[in-house]
Design a protein around this motif. Structure first.
Motif, mmCIF file in Angstrom:
data_model
loop_
_atom_site.group_PDB
_atom_site.id
_atom_site.type_symbol
_atom_site.label_atom_id
_atom_site.label_comp_id
_atom_site.label_asym_id
_atom_site.label_seq_id
_atom_site.Cartn_x
_atom_site.Cartn_y
_atom_site.Cartn_z
ATOM 1 N N ASN A 127 40.427 -4.259 -47.186
ATOM 2 C CA ASN A 127 38.990 -3.988 -47.235
ATOM 3 C C ASN A 127 38.520 -3.950 -48.670
ATOM 4 O OD1 ASN A 127 38.960 -3.779 -44.522
ATOM 5 N ND2 ASN A 127 37.990 -1.783 -44.447
ATOM 6 N N GLY A 128 38.131 -5.108 -49.167
ATOM 7 C CA GLY A 128 37.707 -5.183 -50.562
ATOM 8 C C GLY A 128 36.435 -4.402 -50.764
ATOM 9 N N GLY A 129 35.552 -4.927 -51.587
ATOM 10 C CA GLY A 129 34.277 -4.261 -51.780
ATOM 11 C C GLY A 129 34.469 -2.843 -52.253
ATOM 12 N N CYS A 130 33.633 -1.946 -51.722
ATOM 13 C CA CYS A 130 33.652 -0.588 -52.250
ATOM 14 C C CYS A 130 34.441 0.341 -51.346
ATOM 15 C CB CYS A 130 32.225 -0.096 -52.436
ATOM 16 S SG CYS A 130 31.190 -0.374 -51.018
ATOM 17 N N CYS A 131 35.279 -0.193 -50.473
ATOM 18 C CA CYS A 131 35.943 0.688 -49.515
ATOM 19 C C CYS A 131 37.462 0.743 -49.640
ATOM 20 C CB CYS A 131 35.651 0.239 -48.085
ATOM 21 S SG CYS A 131 33.933 0.230 -47.696
ATOM 22 N N GLY A 132 38.066 -0.250 -50.230
ATOM 23 C CA GLY A 132 39.518 -0.374 -50.129
ATOM 24 C C GLY A 132 40.289 0.559 -51.030
ATOM 25 N N ALA A 155 36.737 -6.629 -65.495
ATOM 26 C CA ALA A 155 35.725 -7.518 -66.106
ATOM 27 C C ALA A 155 35.443 -8.766 -65.271
ATOM 28 C CB ALA A 155 36.156 -7.915 -67.514
ATOM 29 N N ASN A 156 36.498 -9.357 -64.709
ATOM 30 C CA ASN A 156 36.296 -10.603 -63.958
ATOM 31 C C ASN A 156 36.532 -10.449 -62.462
ATOM 32 O OD1 ASN A 156 35.634 -12.415 -66.169
ATOM 33 N ND2 ASN A 156 37.691 -11.921 -66.904
ATOM 34 N N LYS A 157 36.490 -9.205 -61.988
ATOM 35 C CA LYS A 157 36.668 -8.970 -60.549
ATOM 36 C C LYS A 157 35.482 -9.581 -59.798
ATOM 37 C CE LYS A 157 37.581 -5.135 -57.358
ATOM 38 N NZ LYS A 157 37.881 -3.712 -57.255
ATOM 39 N N PRO A 158 35.744 -10.361 -58.730
ATOM 40 C CA PRO A 158 34.620 -10.988 -58.014
ATOM 41 C C PRO A 158 33.769 -9.952 -57.294
ATOM 42 C CG PRO A 158 36.695 -11.393 -56.870
ATOM 43 C CD PRO A 158 37.042 -10.731 -58.165
ATOM 44 N N ASP A 159 32.480 -10.280 -57.087
ATOM 45 C CA ASP A 159 31.598 -9.392 -56.327
ATOM 46 C C ASP A 159 32.005 -9.427 -54.860
ATOM 47 O OD1 ASP A 159 30.239 -9.009 -58.633
ATOM 48 O OD2 ASP A 159 28.552 -10.316 -58.138
ATOM 49 N N SER A 160 31.857 -8.285 -54.186
ATOM 50 C CA SER A 160 32.144 -8.272 -52.739
ATOM 51 C C SER A 160 30.928 -8.833 -52.016
ATOM 52 C CB SER A 160 32.433 -6.852 -52.273
ATOM 53 O OG SER A 160 31.369 -6.008 -52.639
ATOM 54 N N GLN A 161 31.162 -9.628 -50.984
ATOM 55 C CA GLN A 161 30.062 -10.285 -50.273
ATOM 56 C C GLN A 161 29.866 -9.736 -48.860
ATOM 57 O OE1 GLN A 161 28.137 -12.249 -51.846
ATOM 58 N NE2 GLN A 161 29.337 -12.757 -53.638
ATOM 59 N N GLU A 162 30.960 -9.545 -48.139
ATOM 60 C CA GLU A 162 30.831 -9.197 -46.731
ATOM 61 C C GLU A 162 30.526 -7.713 -46.553
ATOM 62 O OE1 GLU A 162 34.262 -7.895 -48.293
ATOM 63 O OE2 GLU A 162 34.049 -10.049 -48.098
ATOM 64 N N ILE A 163 30.179 -7.348 -45.322
ATOM 65 C CA ILE A 163 30.000 -5.928 -45.006
ATOM 66 C C ILE A 163 31.363 -5.262 -45.115
ATOM 67 C CG2 ILE A 163 29.464 -4.329 -43.126
ATOM 68 C CD1 ILE A 163 27.343 -6.287 -42.209
ATOM 69 N N CYS A 164 31.442 -4.178 -45.862
ATOM 70 C CA CYS A 164 32.754 -3.641 -46.249
ATOM 71 C C CYS A 164 33.607 -3.221 -45.060
ATOM 72 C CB CYS A 164 32.592 -2.484 -47.231
ATOM 73 S SG CYS A 164 31.782 -1.035 -46.540
ATOM 74 N N PHE A 165 32.968 -2.739 -43.972
ATOM 75 C CA PHE A 165 33.798 -2.282 -42.844
ATOM 76 C C PHE A 165 34.060 -3.391 -41.826
ATOM 77 C CE2 PHE A 165 29.385 -1.059 -42.121
ATOM 78 C CZ PHE A 165 29.128 -1.501 -40.826
ATOM 79 N N ILE A 166 33.576 -4.613 -42.125
ATOM 80 C CA ILE A 166 33.893 -5.775 -41.274
ATOM 81 C C ILE A 166 34.375 -6.901 -42.183
ATOM 82 C CG2 ILE A 166 33.101 -7.272 -39.399
ATOM 83 C CD1 ILE A 166 30.800 -5.366 -38.937
ATOM 84 N N ASP A 216 36.427 -9.245 -41.924
ATOM 85 C CA ASP A 216 36.622 -10.596 -41.372
ATOM 86 C C ASP A 216 35.300 -11.236 -40.943
ATOM 87 O OD1 ASP A 216 35.953 -9.149 -39.138
ATOM 88 O OD2 ASP A 216 37.806 -9.573 -38.024
ATOM 89 N N ASN A 217 34.172 -10.496 -41.154
ATOM 90 C CA ASN A 217 32.838 -10.997 -40.809
ATOM 91 C C ASN A 217 32.612 -11.210 -39.309
ATOM 92 O OD1 ASN A 217 31.088 -10.992 -42.926
ATOM 93 N ND2 ASN A 217 31.734 -12.960 -43.749
ATOM 94 N N ASP A 218 33.509 -10.724 -38.460
ATOM 95 C CA ASP A 218 33.348 -10.876 -37.012
ATOM 96 C C ASP A 218 32.596 -9.651 -36.473
ATOM 97 O OD1 ASP A 218 33.502 -11.311 -34.304
ATOM 98 O OD2 ASP A 218 35.679 -11.087 -34.149
ATOM 99 N N TYR A 219 31.268 -9.688 -36.599
ATOM 100 C CA TYR A 219 30.449 -8.536 -36.178
ATOM 101 C C TYR A 219 30.636 -8.229 -34.695
ATOM 102 C CZ TYR A 219 27.790 -9.465 -40.478
ATOM 103 O OH TYR A 219 27.417 -9.688 -41.774
ATOM 104 N N ALA A 220 30.592 -9.301 -33.881
ATOM 105 C CA ALA A 220 30.661 -9.103 -32.426
ATOM 106 C C ALA A 220 31.994 -8.464 -32.024
ATOM 107 C CB ALA A 220 30.461 -10.431 -31.703
ATOM 108 N N GLY A 221 33.083 -8.907 -32.667
ATOM 109 C CA GLY A 221 34.403 -8.330 -32.382
ATOM 110 C C GLY A 221 34.444 -6.857 -32.742
ATOM 111 N N PHE A 222 33.842 -6.517 -33.896
ATOM 112 C CA PHE A 222 33.784 -5.120 -34.336
ATOM 113 C C PHE A 222 33.006 -4.274 -33.325
ATOM 114 C CE2 PHE A 222 31.351 -1.769 -36.476
ATOM 115 C CZ PHE A 222 32.374 -1.016 -37.025
ATOM 116 N N ILE A 223 31.858 -4.797 -32.871
ATOM 117 C CA ILE A 223 31.023 -4.057 -31.924
ATOM 118 C C ILE A 223 31.767 -3.880 -30.592
ATOM 119 C CG2 ILE A 223 28.871 -4.145 -30.592
ATOM 120 C CD1 ILE A 223 27.771 -5.720 -33.158
ATOM 121 N N ASP A 224 32.465 -4.922 -30.155
ATOM 122 C CA ASP A 224 33.257 -4.816 -28.917
ATOM 123 C C ASP A 224 34.258 -3.674 -29.000
ATOM 124 O OD1 ASP A 224 31.941 -6.928 -27.827
ATOM 125 O OD2 ASP A 224 33.533 -8.407 -28.151
#
Length: 359
Positions: free
Chosen positions: A49-54, A193-204, A206-214
């Protein structure tokens, strides 16, 4: 004179790392804090879980704090995050809405919870690495002002902050472009310094929103239903309303010999309405859960620039109140994919007037 104390929310990314450095340079007593918001997953899931959560965020932030020679703590906000962000996200999708979880996280976790706890330990301010500025206006109110870099400006996701929160917040990154921030990080030898920006929603991740909601909404997930035209004509079967959002074209699995788009979601009848590209445009937006920044309240009509999603550049519109907590926003030109659950944010030049949730 005693130094003012500021708690910097550190995500392990370059922006919050440089924010901590800039504030220390400005003479503040800086404390670094990472908010632990991931739930009790397996360790490898937390690591991913990249972004601000991992977990890697904690490691990066801890090392940055050490190199800046500031104290560093991890604060547990799991319960607040679960209730105000994850549960809210699922509930909104079940209603056929498309929520913005970052806005909820900013208001209820990063600000409400972190600010409260920071004040309890004697801080004067909290600070973040957001690309936005806070200004005190001539009418005495605090408001967000767009950052110097339009490409990275994050005021849209922060429109919901209260006067109290704004008056106790510092946003030092708003005066710089992303390239300048990376250059500062390199100059002072920050490992992020060169860490990439996080793009996806941090708690999903894999970007599979429907799977998460299920998984989260066990037993409540709407079943498959009908794709319909605006007049109710059935033209196919959909997988369940949580799989769709207004304006969507890809992944519909329906062939009508021309490009078609989701124009509405009807949770009451479990229908997903399909139409042409023209059908996705509209001029009237209603919003509730209002928060005003630059003005105490909306009196009469006001000409503003309205933004209906983070990536929308904004369009001229007229706003007026129709109820105590409801505003109607009339765009001068049609805008694409007005989506219930997203925010509409109003600007007067570079200043945030306020905003609300699209209904």
């Amino acid at each position: 004179m005693e130094k003012k104390k500021v708690v910097v929310g550190m995500s392990g990314g370059v922006d919050s790392s440089v924010a901590a450095y800039l504030l220390k340079e400005q003479g503040y007593e800086v404390i670094g804090v990472t908010m632990q918001i991931w739930q009790d997953e397996e360790e490898f899931v937390q690591e991913e879980n990249g972004g601000c959560c991992g977990l890697s965020a904690v490691e990066d932030a801890r090392r940055v704090a050490a190199s800046l020679d500031i104290p560093y703590y991890v604060m547990n906000f799991k319960a607040e995050f679960k209730k105000n962000v994850m549960d809210y996200f699922v509930a909104e999708y079940l209603k056929g809405h498309t929520p913005n979880p970052c806005i909820a996280c900013n208001r209820y976790v990063k600000w409400e919870s972190l600010l409260k706890r920071s004040m309890e330990i004697g801080a004067d301010y909290i600070a973040t690495g957001h690309y936005a500025k806070i200004t005190e206006l001539s009418n005495g109110r605090y408001a967000l002002q767009k950052s110097v870099t339009a490409a990275k400006d994050q005021t849209y996701a922060l429109y919901n902050l209260t006067q109290y929160q704004l008056s106790h917040t510092l946003m030092p990154v708003g005066d710089y472009s992303k390239d300048q921030i990376r250059a500062i990080a390199e100059k002072i030898g920050l490992r992020t310094a060169n860490k990439p920006d996080s793009q996806e929603i941090c708690f999903i991740p894999d970007n599979d929103y429907a799977g998460f909601i299920d998984r989260e909404a066990k037993g409540q997930v709407p079943p498959p239903g009908n794709f319909v035209l605006a007049d109710g004509t059935v033209i196919g079967k959909h997988k369940g309303i949580t799989h769709y959002t207004i304006g969507q074209r890809k992944g519909l699995g329906i062939a009508l010999g021309k490009p078609v788009f989701v124009t509405a979601i009807r949770p009451d009848t479990n229908e997903v309405v399909i139409g042409s590209n023209e059908d996705v445009f509209g001029t009237t937006v209603y919003a509730k859960n209002l928060n005003f920044m630059s003005i105490p309240d909306l009196d009469g009509e006001m000409e503003v620039i309205g933004k209906i999603r983070y990536s929308h550049k904004g369009s001229p519109c007229t706003i007026r109140k129709v109820e105590e907590d409801k505003v109607v926003c009339q765009f001068h030109e049609p805008v694409r994919a007005i989506t219930p659950g997203q925010a509409v944010v109003f600007y007067d030049g570079d200043i945030v007037v306020g905003g609300g949730t699209i209904i």
